[in-house]
Design a protein around this motif. Structure first.
Motif, short mmCIF file in Angstrom:
data_model
loop_
_atom_site.label_atom_id
_atom_site.label_comp_id
_atom_site.label_asym_id
_atom_site.label_seq_id
_atom_site.Cartn_x
_atom_site.Cartn_y
_atom_site.Cartn_z
N ILE A 229 18.98 9.24 6.07
CA ILE A 229 18.47 7.86 6.13
C ILE A 229 17.52 7.54 4.99
O ILE A 229 17.21 6.37 4.77
N ALA A 230 17.03 8.54 4.26
CA ALA A 230 16.14 8.26 3.13
C ALA A 230 16.13 9.45 2.20
O ALA A 230 16.24 10.60 2.63
N ASP A 231 15.97 9.18 0.90
CA ASP A 231 16.01 10.23 -0.11
C ASP A 231 15.20 9.74 -1.31
O ASP A 231 15.61 8.82 -2.02
N ASP A 232 14.02 10.36 -1.53
CA ASP A 232 13.16 9.92 -2.62
C ASP A 232 12.05 10.94 -2.80
O ASP A 232 11.96 11.92 -2.05
N THR A 233 11.19 10.72 -3.77
CA THR A 233 9.99 11.54 -3.89
C THR A 233 9.05 11.22 -2.73
O THR A 233 9.13 10.12 -2.15
N PRO A 234 8.14 12.13 -2.37
CA PRO A 234 7.18 11.79 -1.30
C PRO A 234 6.39 10.52 -1.60
O PRO A 234 6.22 9.66 -0.74
N ALA A 235 5.93 10.40 -2.86
CA ALA A 235 5.16 9.21 -3.22
C ALA A 235 6.02 7.95 -3.14
O ALA A 235 5.57 6.89 -2.68
N GLY A 236 7.27 8.05 -3.57
CA GLY A 236 8.17 6.92 -3.52
C GLY A 236 8.45 6.46 -2.10
O GLY A 236 8.47 5.26 -1.81
N LEU A 237 8.68 7.42 -1.21
CA LEU A 237 8.93 7.08 0.18
C LEU A 237 7.74 6.38 0.81
O LEU A 237 7.88 5.38 1.52
N LYS A 238 6.55 6.92 0.53
CA LYS A 238 5.34 6.32 1.14
C LYS A 238 5.06 4.94 0.57
O LYS A 238 4.62 4.04 1.28
N ALA A 239 5.32 4.76 -0.73
CA ALA A 239 5.06 3.46 -1.34
C ALA A 239 6.02 2.39 -0.82
O ALA A 239 5.64 1.22 -0.67
N ARG A 240 7.25 2.79 -0.52
CA ARG A 240 8.27 1.81 -0.13
C ARG A 240 8.34 1.57 1.37
O ARG A 240 8.77 0.51 1.81
N HIS A 241 7.94 2.57 2.15
CA HIS A 241 8.22 2.48 3.59
C HIS A 241 7.00 2.63 4.50
O HIS A 241 7.16 2.60 5.73
N ALA A 242 5.82 2.79 3.97
CA ALA A 242 4.66 2.99 4.84
C ALA A 242 3.44 2.29 4.27
O ALA A 242 3.31 2.14 3.05
N ASP A 243 2.58 1.87 5.15
CA ASP A 243 1.35 1.18 4.76
C ASP A 243 0.15 2.12 4.87
O ASP A 243 0.15 3.04 5.67
N SER A 244 -0.84 1.83 4.05
CA SER A 244 -2.13 2.50 4.19
C SER A 244 -2.90 1.86 5.34
O SER A 244 -2.56 0.78 5.82
N GLU A 245 -3.94 2.54 5.78
CA GLU A 245 -4.73 2.05 6.91
C GLU A 245 -6.19 1.95 6.54
O GLU A 245 -6.77 2.91 6.01
N LEU A 246 -6.78 0.80 6.82
CA LEU A 246 -8.21 0.58 6.64
C LEU A 246 -8.88 0.54 8.00
O LEU A 246 -8.36 -0.09 8.93
N VAL A 247 -10.02 1.19 8.13
CA VAL A 247 -10.80 1.15 9.37
C VAL A 247 -12.22 0.73 9.01
O VAL A 247 -12.90 1.41 8.23
N LEU A 248 -12.65 -0.40 9.56
CA LEU A 248 -13.99 -0.93 9.32
C LEU A 248 -14.75 -0.91 10.63
O LEU A 248 -14.34 -1.55 11.60
N ALA A 249 -15.85 -0.16 10.68
CA ALA A 249 -16.63 -0.02 11.92
C ALA A 249 -17.81 -0.97 11.91
O ALA A 249 -18.51 -1.12 10.90
N PHE A 250 -18.04 -1.61 13.06
CA PHE A 250 -19.16 -2.55 13.22
C PHE A 250 -19.98 -2.16 14.45
O PHE A 250 -19.43 -1.70 15.46
N ASP A 251 -21.28 -2.36 14.35
CA ASP A 251 -22.15 -2.05 15.48
C ASP A 251 -22.02 -3.07 16.61
O ASP A 251 -22.34 -2.78 17.76
N ASP A 252 -21.52 -4.26 16.27
CA ASP A 252 -21.40 -5.33 17.25
C ASP A 252 -19.95 -5.80 17.30
O ASP A 252 -19.34 -6.10 16.27
N ALA A 253 -19.39 -5.87 18.52
CA ALA A 253 -17.99 -6.25 18.67
C ALA A 253 -17.74 -7.68 18.20
O ALA A 253 -16.66 -8.00 17.69
N ALA A 254 -18.74 -8.54 18.35
CA ALA A 254 -18.56 -9.93 17.90
C ALA A 254 -18.42 -10.00 16.39
O ALA A 254 -17.61 -10.78 15.86
N ASP A 255 -19.18 -9.16 15.66
CA ASP A 255 -19.03 -9.11 14.21
C ASP A 255 -17.64 -8.59 13.83
O ASP A 255 -17.04 -9.05 12.84
N ALA A 256 -17.15 -7.63 14.58
CA ALA A 256 -15.82 -7.09 14.32
C ALA A 256 -14.76 -8.18 14.45
O ALA A 256 -13.84 -8.28 13.63
#
Length: 361
Positions: A229-256
């Motif tokens: 179902i897929a054939d590429d370099t590891p970097a190529g596969l991740k760039a084309r088929h997967a997203d990075s994840e950002l996590v932002l932590a807040f002390d207050d849920a309302a600010d989040a």
């Protein structure tokens, strides 16, 4: 749809399959372990086959190493047909399977010496190679013991030594790191890299360690339900088929919540989710929360997002950016996690493969 960016050079491939298919009978039903696999591996490549249990990885390797005849299709390995020229194929490859390959009543060193002699190595060269592998795979204290007295990890390292003793130009590794501790996993990876550096060895491996595939392989092939179902370099596969994840932590849920609303201005097509983060100190204050956003090339977005949030008075208490993994790629392509994928079909394929009951041609 198959995802692939690989291109075939003019030189003859080391491995070439066309319509390679393998069917088994399991519980009176036909199981398609491998379905019409078209594959090309060129000299010097290091290729990792990934997929859940029962996807067809091990069955593919067993066909390519002549241990199983295909139900349909063709394959050439090292220039020879896997069904009509099995001896020629076997003389030119190394294979480390999932089972123990050494004789239980034999001594480890003797098995290595016999293996080298079977491949036409001189006694002196075989002895020197055996000593080298025994030392590097941490078998010095047990090499002269019977295999039956070794631990599972020691037997696994001996299997690896047996597959490497003749420094093959084409090496198949089926889950080679299973049962190894982290140190010996690293030793094995170093051996594989050394084989390629010194001899230009072509390596095809299956593994459930995604970090191992990412670190070793120049090319990753993902198989699911017996199909590529897929054939590429590891970097190529991740760039084309997967997203990075950002996590932002807040002390207050309302600010989040306000921060999540503001992030939509930057990434309108990827809504952020909010997850509660309780205060570990137990202090009586509004519970914290974190905003999780998945987006293409998220680490590059992070500085701009942080500047914007700070200008709005919503600076997070902490921020992290995680790059995508090969498991994320599999999840994107199939809707399932590679670590958790399985199910009845996979179980049937595994059982059928183990029993090796062929359907009539």
């Amino acid at each position: 749809m198959i995802s692939t960016t690989s291109t075939a050079p003019a030189t003859a491939p080391v491995i070439r399959t066309q319509g390679l298919t393998k069917q088994f009978t399991s519980r009176k039903q036909t199981v398609d372990a491998v379905r019409g696999l078209d594959l090309r591996v060129d000299e010097g490549e290091l290729v990792a086959l990934l997929g859940p249990n029962g996807a067809g990885k091990s069955t593919t390797l067993r066909m390519l190493t002549t241990l199983l005849p295909p139900t349909a299709g063709t394959a050439q390995v090292a220039g020879f047909d896997i069904t009509r020229q099995r001896s020629a194929v076997r003389a030119r490859i190394g294979y480390i399977g999932q089972g123990n390959g050494a004789g239980q009543s034999q001594r480890g060193r003797d098995e290595l010496l016999s293996q080298g002699r079977c491949y036409g190595m001189s006694r002196a060269a075989t002895a020197a190679r055996a000593d080298e592998l025994i030392a590097s795979l941490d078998l010095t204290g047990v090499a002269d013991r019977k295999v039956s007295t070794m631990s599972g990890g020691q037997r696994r390292r001996l299997d690896i030594a047996l597959g490497l003793v003749h420094s093959p130009r084409l090496l198949f590794l089926d889950e080679p790191s299973t049962g190894l501790d982290p140190q010996n996993r690293v030793n094995l990876q170093e051996h594989v890299r050394a084989l390629r550096a010194r001899h230009g060895t072509t390596v095809v491996l299956t593994t459930h360690y995604l970090d191992e595939a990412d670190a070793l392989a120049e090319r990753v092939i993902i198989i699911d339900h017996g199909q590529l179902i897929a054939d590429d370099t590891p970097a190529g596969l991740k760039a084309r088929h997967a997203d990075s994840e950002l996590v932002l932590a807040f002390d207050d849920a309302a600010d989040a919540q306000r921060a999540a609303d503001r992030l939509r201005q930057h990434v309108p097509d990827r809504p952020a989710r909010i997850e509660p983060v309780p205060d570990p100190s137990g202090a009586r204050r509004p519970p914290g929360a974190q905003v999780v956003l998945r987006a293409a090339d998220a680490p590059r977005l992070l500085p701009r997002l942080l500047r914007d949030l700070e200008e709005a008075g919503l600076a997070p208490a902490a921020a992290t950016a995680a790059s995508p993994t090969l498991d994320d790629v599999f999840l994107s392509l199939t809707g399932r996690s590679l670590r958790d994928a399985g199910g009845a079909e996979s179980a049937d394929a595994d059982a059928a493969d183990a029993n090796a009951k062929e359907t009539p041609a």
